[in-house]
Write a protein that holds these residues in place. Structure first.
Motif, short mmCIF file in Angstrom:
data_model
loop_
_atom_site.label_atom_id
_atom_site.label_comp_id
_atom_site.label_asym_id
_atom_site.label_seq_id
_atom_site.Cartn_x
_atom_site.Cartn_y
_atom_site.Cartn_z
N GLN A 168 0.80 -1.22 0.00
CA GLN A 168 0.00 0.00 0.00
C GLN A 168 0.84 1.27 0.00
OE1 GLN A 168 -3.58 0.14 -0.23
NE2 GLN A 168 -2.94 -1.86 -1.01
N GLN A 169 2.15 1.13 -0.16
CA GLN A 169 3.05 2.30 -0.23
C GLN A 169 2.88 3.22 0.99
OE1 GLN A 169 4.71 2.04 -3.48
NE2 GLN A 169 3.47 0.18 -3.36
N ASP A 170 2.54 2.61 2.13
CA ASP A 170 2.11 3.40 3.28
C ASP A 170 3.22 4.21 3.94
OD1 ASP A 170 2.53 0.51 3.63
OD2 ASP A 170 2.51 0.94 5.77
N ARG A 171 4.48 3.86 3.73
CA ARG A 171 5.57 4.64 4.31
C ARG A 171 6.35 5.39 3.24
NH1 ARG A 171 5.80 -0.16 6.72
NH2 ARG A 171 7.90 -0.71 6.01
N LEU A 172 5.71 5.60 2.12
CA LEU A 172 6.28 6.39 1.02
C LEU A 172 5.45 7.67 0.84
CD1 LEU A 172 6.96 3.40 -1.37
CD2 LEU A 172 8.70 4.87 -0.35
N PRO A 173 5.97 8.68 0.17
CA PRO A 173 5.23 9.94 0.03
C PRO A 173 3.86 9.77 -0.61
CG PRO A 173 7.53 10.22 -0.63
CD PRO A 173 7.32 8.75 -0.42
N ARG A 174 2.90 10.55 -0.12
CA ARG A 174 1.52 10.44 -0.64
C ARG A 174 1.46 10.71 -2.14
NH1 ARG A 174 -2.37 13.50 3.80
NH2 ARG A 174 -1.93 12.10 5.56
N LEU A 175 2.24 11.67 -2.59
CA LEU A 175 2.23 11.99 -4.02
C LEU A 175 2.70 10.80 -4.84
CD1 LEU A 175 1.69 14.14 -6.14
CD2 LEU A 175 4.05 14.94 -5.86
N TRP A 176 3.72 10.11 -4.34
CA TRP A 176 4.19 8.90 -5.01
C TRP A 176 3.07 7.86 -5.09
CZ3 TRP A 176 7.65 6.11 -7.73
CH2 TRP A 176 7.57 4.71 -7.64
N LYS A 177 2.40 7.62 -3.95
CA LYS A 177 1.35 6.61 -3.92
C LYS A 177 0.25 6.94 -4.91
CE LYS A 177 -2.02 4.36 -0.90
NZ LYS A 177 -2.46 4.10 0.48
N ARG A 178 -0.19 8.18 -4.93
CA ARG A 178 -1.28 8.57 -5.83
C ARG A 178 -0.88 8.36 -7.28
NH1 ARG A 178 -1.90 13.98 -4.69
NH2 ARG A 178 -2.83 13.33 -2.71
N ALA A 179 0.33 8.81 -7.63
CA ALA A 179 0.79 8.68 -9.02
C ALA A 179 1.03 7.22 -9.39
CB ALA A 179 2.07 9.49 -9.22
N PHE A 180 1.60 6.46 -8.47
CA PHE A 180 1.93 5.06 -8.75
C PHE A 180 0.67 4.23 -8.91
CE2 PHE A 180 3.69 0.85 -7.27
CZ PHE A 180 4.45 0.63 -8.41
N LEU A 225 -0.57 2.15 -12.19
CA LEU A 225 -0.91 0.72 -12.15
C LEU A 225 -2.31 0.46 -12.68
CD1 LEU A 225 0.53 -0.36 -8.66
CD2 LEU A 225 1.51 -0.83 -10.92
N ALA A 226 -3.23 1.36 -12.38
CA ALA A 226 -4.63 1.18 -12.80
C ALA A 226 -4.77 1.08 -14.32
CB ALA A 226 -5.50 2.30 -12.26
N HIS A 227 -3.85 1.70 -15.06
CA HIS A 227 -3.90 1.62 -16.51
C HIS A 227 -3.70 0.18 -17.00
CE1 HIS A 227 -4.24 5.86 -17.45
NE2 HIS A 227 -3.24 6.14 -16.63
N PHE A 228 -3.08 -0.64 -16.16
CA PHE A 228 -2.81 -2.03 -16.53
C PHE A 228 -3.71 -2.99 -15.74
CE2 PHE A 228 1.07 0.48 -17.02
CZ PHE A 228 1.30 0.30 -18.37
N TYR A 229 -4.78 -2.45 -15.14
CA TYR A 229 -5.75 -3.24 -14.37
C TYR A 229 -5.08 -3.90 -13.16
CZ TYR A 229 -8.37 -2.44 -18.63
OH TYR A 229 -8.98 -1.84 -19.70
N VAL A 230 -4.13 -3.20 -12.57
CA VAL A 230 -3.43 -3.67 -11.38
C VAL A 230 -3.93 -2.90 -10.16
CG1 VAL A 230 -1.19 -3.88 -10.23
CG2 VAL A 230 -1.38 -4.29 -12.70
N VAL A 231 -4.40 -3.65 -9.14
CA VAL A 231 -4.93 -3.04 -7.92
C VAL A 231 -4.25 -3.68 -6.72
CG1 VAL A 231 -6.98 -2.57 -6.55
CG2 VAL A 231 -7.17 -2.68 -9.05
N PRO A 232 -3.32 -2.98 -6.04
CA PRO A 232 -2.71 -3.55 -4.84
C PRO A 232 -3.77 -3.87 -3.79
CG PRO A 232 -1.43 -1.69 -5.63
CD PRO A 232 -2.71 -1.70 -6.42
N ARG A 233 -3.65 -5.04 -3.16
CA ARG A 233 -4.70 -5.54 -2.27
C ARG A 233 -4.42 -5.17 -0.82
NH1 ARG A 233 -8.06 -6.05 -6.45
NH2 ARG A 233 -7.35 -7.62 -7.97
N ALA A 234 -5.18 -4.23 -0.32
CA ALA A 234 -4.97 -3.74 1.05
C ALA A 234 -5.23 -4.83 2.09
CB ALA A 234 -5.89 -2.54 1.30
N ASP A 235 -6.08 -5.80 1.77
CA ASP A 235 -6.45 -6.84 2.73
C ASP A 235 -5.64 -8.13 2.58
OD1 ASP A 235 -8.36 -5.18 3.79
OD2 ASP A 235 -10.01 -6.01 2.61
#
Length: 215
Positions: free
Chosen positions: A155-167, A171-181
């Motif tokens: 979830q990129q939780d310890r990386l900058p918020r801007l990075w997480k949003r952009a990353f 990923l969504a362009h390739f139908y990739v969704v990191p699984r929070a659960d």
């Protein structure tokens, strides 16, 4: 559903498969370490779910030269590339690849096997619609002493918020969704099956490494 998803993945990777490994080399963190730790028993069966271009199976075959190699992918386009990779690596005689859906594949029908000593899933959970069902399905086919190993985006939780949003947007362009659960689901499966489970964050939350072990 599986036919539709397979067609979608064929569309996504029809051309990308030719340069996929070059472009993913530096940001699929932890997959090589996972492969190096598989340690199947001599002559053991190793299955990759979502084998893609075959890159990971080739590495597994080199690391564990006595292992029998198996792979499934929902994309026939990717499997075409993977079969070529097996031939190029001289592993065609010890690798069997088949088209299958991670959520309901039948290993007996596809491979004539009831189980595997090692099953691994590298950056594919984030692309499987009903991924929790896929994990439960994979766990059913672990042989005694077998292990299921997983690495995927965190979830990129310890990386900058801007990075997480952009990353995540990229990923969504390739139908990739990191699984929070993911860790929660692994823990639930461990309790339901009586297996040992593990799950940890890597690289400041960039990736997650987890799995199950059958005693």
């Amino acid at each position: 559903m599986s036919d539709t998803h397979g067609q979608l993945m064929d569309g996504v990777y029809r051309y990308q498969r030719h340069f996929y490994d070059l472009t993913r080399k530096y940001f699929l963190v932890g997959r090589d370490e996972m492969i190096a730790s598989l340690a199947p028993p001599p002559g053991g069966a190793v299955l990759e779910i979502g084998c893609g271009t075959g890159r990971n199976l080739v590495l597994a075959g080199k690391a564990w030269p006595e292992a029998q190699l198996f792979g499934i992918d929902i994309s026939e386009a990717m499997l075409e590339t993977a079969r070529g990779a097996m031939v190029k690596a001289g592993m065609a005689q010890r690798a069997v690849l088949a088209q299958g859906d991670a959520r309901d594949f039948d290993p007996d029908a596809l491979f004539g096997r009831a189980g595997f000593d090692r099953i691994f899933i590298s950056y594919a959970i984030s692309m499987i619609p009903d991924w929790a069902a896929a994990l439960a399905h994979a766990a059913k086919y672990l042989a005694p002493g077998g292990r299921l190993e997983i690495v995927d985006f965190g979830q990129q939780d310890r990386l900058p918020r801007l990075w997480k949003r952009a990353f995540f947007g990229w990923l969504a362009h390739f139908y990739v969704v990191p699984r929070a659960d993911l860790c929660r689901v692994i823990g639930g499966l461990a309790r339901e099956t009586g297996m040992a489970g593990h799950c940890r964050s890597m690289a400041r939350g960039y990736a997650i490494r987890g799995g199950l072990a059958r005693g």
